[in-house]
Design a protein around this motif. Structure first.
Motif, short mmCIF file in Angstrom:
data_model
loop_
_atom_site.label_atom_id
_atom_site.label_comp_id
_atom_site.label_asym_id
_atom_site.label_seq_id
_atom_site.Cartn_x
_atom_site.Cartn_y
_atom_site.Cartn_z
N TRP A 1 0.87 15.33 1.75
CA TRP A 1 1.59 14.75 2.90
C TRP A 1 2.42 13.59 2.41
CZ3 TRP A 1 -3.00 14.31 6.86
CH2 TRP A 1 -2.96 15.40 7.73
N TRP A 2 1.76 12.73 1.63
CA TRP A 2 2.42 11.50 1.19
C TRP A 2 3.65 11.82 0.35
CZ3 TRP A 2 -0.22 7.67 3.59
CH2 TRP A 2 0.39 6.41 3.52
N GLN B 1 3.76 5.87 -5.30
CA GLN B 1 3.82 5.96 -6.76
C GLN B 1 2.77 6.97 -7.26
OE1 GLN B 1 5.69 3.84 -9.13
NE2 GLN B 1 4.86 5.15 -10.75
N ALA B 2 1.57 6.90 -6.69
CA ALA B 2 0.51 7.84 -7.09
C ALA B 2 0.92 9.27 -6.70
CB ALA B 2 -0.81 7.47 -6.43
N ALA B 3 1.44 9.42 -5.49
CA ALA B 3 1.78 10.77 -5.01
C ALA B 3 2.82 11.45 -5.90
CB ALA B 3 2.27 10.70 -3.56
N GLY C 1 8.01 10.84 -0.99
CA GLY C 1 8.29 11.05 -2.41
C GLY C 1 9.75 11.18 -2.74
N THR C 2 10.52 11.82 -1.88
CA THR C 2 11.90 12.14 -2.25
C THR C 2 12.77 10.90 -2.37
OG1 THR C 2 12.19 12.61 0.08
CG2 THR C 2 12.04 14.51 -1.38
N SER C 3 12.51 9.90 -1.51
CA SER C 3 13.38 8.72 -1.55
C SER C 3 12.75 7.58 -2.36
CB SER C 3 13.62 8.24 -0.11
OG SER C 3 12.38 8.02 0.51
N PHE C 4 11.74 7.93 -3.15
CA PHE C 4 10.99 6.87 -3.83
C PHE C 4 11.66 6.42 -5.12
CE2 PHE C 4 7.52 5.50 -6.70
CZ PHE C 4 7.02 4.47 -5.93
N ALA D 1 0.84 -1.21 0.00
CA ALA D 1 0.00 0.00 0.00
C ALA D 1 0.87 1.26 0.00
CB ALA D 1 -0.91 -0.01 1.22
N LEU D 2 1.93 1.22 0.81
CA LEU D 2 2.84 2.37 0.87
C LEU D 2 3.38 2.69 -0.52
CD1 LEU D 2 5.33 2.13 3.88
CD2 LEU D 2 3.46 3.69 3.54
#
Ligand SMILES: Nc1ncnc2c1ncn2[C@@H]1O[C@H](COP(=O)(O)OP(=O)(O)OP(=O)(O)O)[C@@H](O)[C@H]1O
Ligand SMILES: [Mg+2]
Length: 424
Positions: A402-403, A341-343, A408-411, A335-336
């Motif tokens: 928020w997400w 990915q969406a964010a 987001g930065t380390s995704f 879920a995370l």
């Protein structure tokens, strides 16, 4: 300041902190009149607990019903639930000093060494007598006593879904055969007792995570069919603006309607708690600037610097905690990733991207048994994502931002991902 609307804070609200929801109260009142068991569903922080408590207060004022409110957030077993219901029922039935006799009757024992005791001790006494082997007959007696009381009863049980989740998954979020059996037993009993006393006892069940996806994971969905769902919606823009304007008035601020509208635009989905948080941050910000008037530029400033700040994101941790509780560790990691990915993709995730991730799941060592469609069902049901064209998008602008800020930065894109560690 008379009856002016005051800030809500984080806990459930009442009195001069409660705003709107007249239509919902009326609808729920009608259901109670019709003796319909209701499951109040909504995404997190929508105001479920406040609404149900308000409904009970309204019914108390009308005087036609006995109302009982039970919070089972801390209950871990069926016996705990029965103790909570028994204790609150004893209180609601106005037994006062006769609590002792109530326990004695419920548990077929004599209590001679205590003359008077309060609710806390009452629970302890019940706990000594109600256990894994005896909760069912005791529960039957509690419901029979409620049903036999003078007025029809409305029994509200809050955080029911959290309790069911705990029963099913314990503290390690794993569904075992034994836990599934216990949950099945409890829910069968609960459904039967609800049907048996229909007309005399009306159930209003709510919780901060959805019940249906939890039951579905354990293939126990049929147990929820005595409830008619009631979907509590976010405030529409007009209502949220009215709330912001009233709050501004109470606290001596001048916030023009356009500024309030800009706040709602930022939130995209006016979850009452988010509206309240935004106002609170706005108020603090204007106070620091020694101003009482606000502009649209202030909205951006407060949103980006306060709402999305590390402190502002504290609420997000609560969201994550609940998500983990519903999904268990493995599915939570999935879920995370879907949410992140969406964010990072403008709040949207396409079906093709989900399918690609689904293919990769099989090769990740810590994902066996996770079905992506179960995860999506929870994310949709609990209000994170909604269907949008050939994919899904975030419902709330705030949760999306928020997400993105938090993860987001380390995704890494789906095709490069390594197993993810889940923090405490
Ligand atoms: N009717 C309302 N009027 C004003 N504020 C509200 C209202 N409903 C909810 N809120 C705001 O939302 C917060 C959370 O309310 P509440 O605890 O009732 O929500 P909930 O849906 O039960 O939350 P959870 O999902 O955590 O169980 C309140 O502290 C308040 O700030
Ligand atoms: Mg609640």
């Amino acid at each position: 300041m008379g009856n002016s609307l005051r800030k809500g804070g984080g806990n459930w609200v009442a009195g001069d902190r409660f705003f709107d929801r007249e239509v919902e109260i009326e609808a729920l009142e009608e259901r109670v009149e019709d003796r319909i068991h209701t499951l109040v569903t909504a995404q997190r922080r929508m105001g479920k607990t406040s609404l149900v408590r308000k409904l009970l207060r309204r019914l108390d004022e009308l005087g036609d019903f006995t109302t009982v409110f039970v919070d089972v957030e801390d209950a871990a077993t069926a016996a705990d639930v029965v103790v909570e219901i028994a204790a609150e029922s004893g209180k609601a039935l106005g037994l006062g000093s006769r609590l002792k006799d109530w326990i004695a009757k419920l548990t077929n024992t004599t209590i001679s060494h205590i003359d008077e005791f309060g609710l806390g001790e009452f629970k302890v006494k019940l706990r000594e007598r109600i256990d894994a082997g005896s909760w069912r007959p005791h529960g039957n007696k509690v419901f029979a006593s409620l049903a036999a009381s003078g007025k029809p009863v409305v029994l509200a049980i809050d955080e029911f879904s959290i309790m069911v989740s705990r029963l099913l998954k314990g503290h390690d979020y794993e569904i075992t055969t034994e836990r599934r059996r216990d949950a099945d037993e409890f829910l069968s009993w609960f459904r039967k007792i609800g049907q048996e006393h229909r007309g005399r006892i009306t159930l209003v069940v709510s919780g901060s995570v959805g019940l249906e996806p939890i039951l579905e994971q354990a293939e126990l969905s049929a147990h929820a069919n005595i409830f008619e769902p009631f979907d509590l919606k976010p405030w529409d823009e007009q209502t949220a603006i009215a709330c912001l304007r009233e709050l501004a008035h109470t606290y001596g601020l001048s916030i023009h309607e356009d500024v309030c509208r800009a706040m709602c635009c930022r939130l995209r989905c006016c979850v009452p708690h988010h509206v309240q948080q935004f106002f609170d941050k706005f108020h603090e910000y204007l106070r620091r600037a020694n101003r009482s008037e606000a502009s649209k530029a202030d909205v951006e400033q407060v949103y980006n610097k306060e709402m999305l700040s590390v402190r502002g994101q504290a609420s997000l941790e609560h969201y994550r905690g609940r998500l983990r509780m519903v999904l268990g560790d493995k599915a939570y990691k999935v879920a995370l990733r879907i949410l992140t990915q969406a964010a990072v993709s403008d709040g949207r995730i396409r079906d093709t991207s989900i399918r690609q991730y689904g293919k990769n799941l099989a090769s990740l060592p810590d994902h066996e048994g996770v079905r992506i469609r179960d995860v999506l069902h929870v994310l949709e049901h609990d209000g994170y994502l909604t269907r949008d064209g050939d994919g899904y998008r975030f419902v709330s602008g705030l949760v999306e931002d928020w997400w993105r800020t938090r993860f987001g930065t380390s995704f890494m894109p789906f095709d490069q991902q390594l197993p993810l560690r889940v923090g405490p």
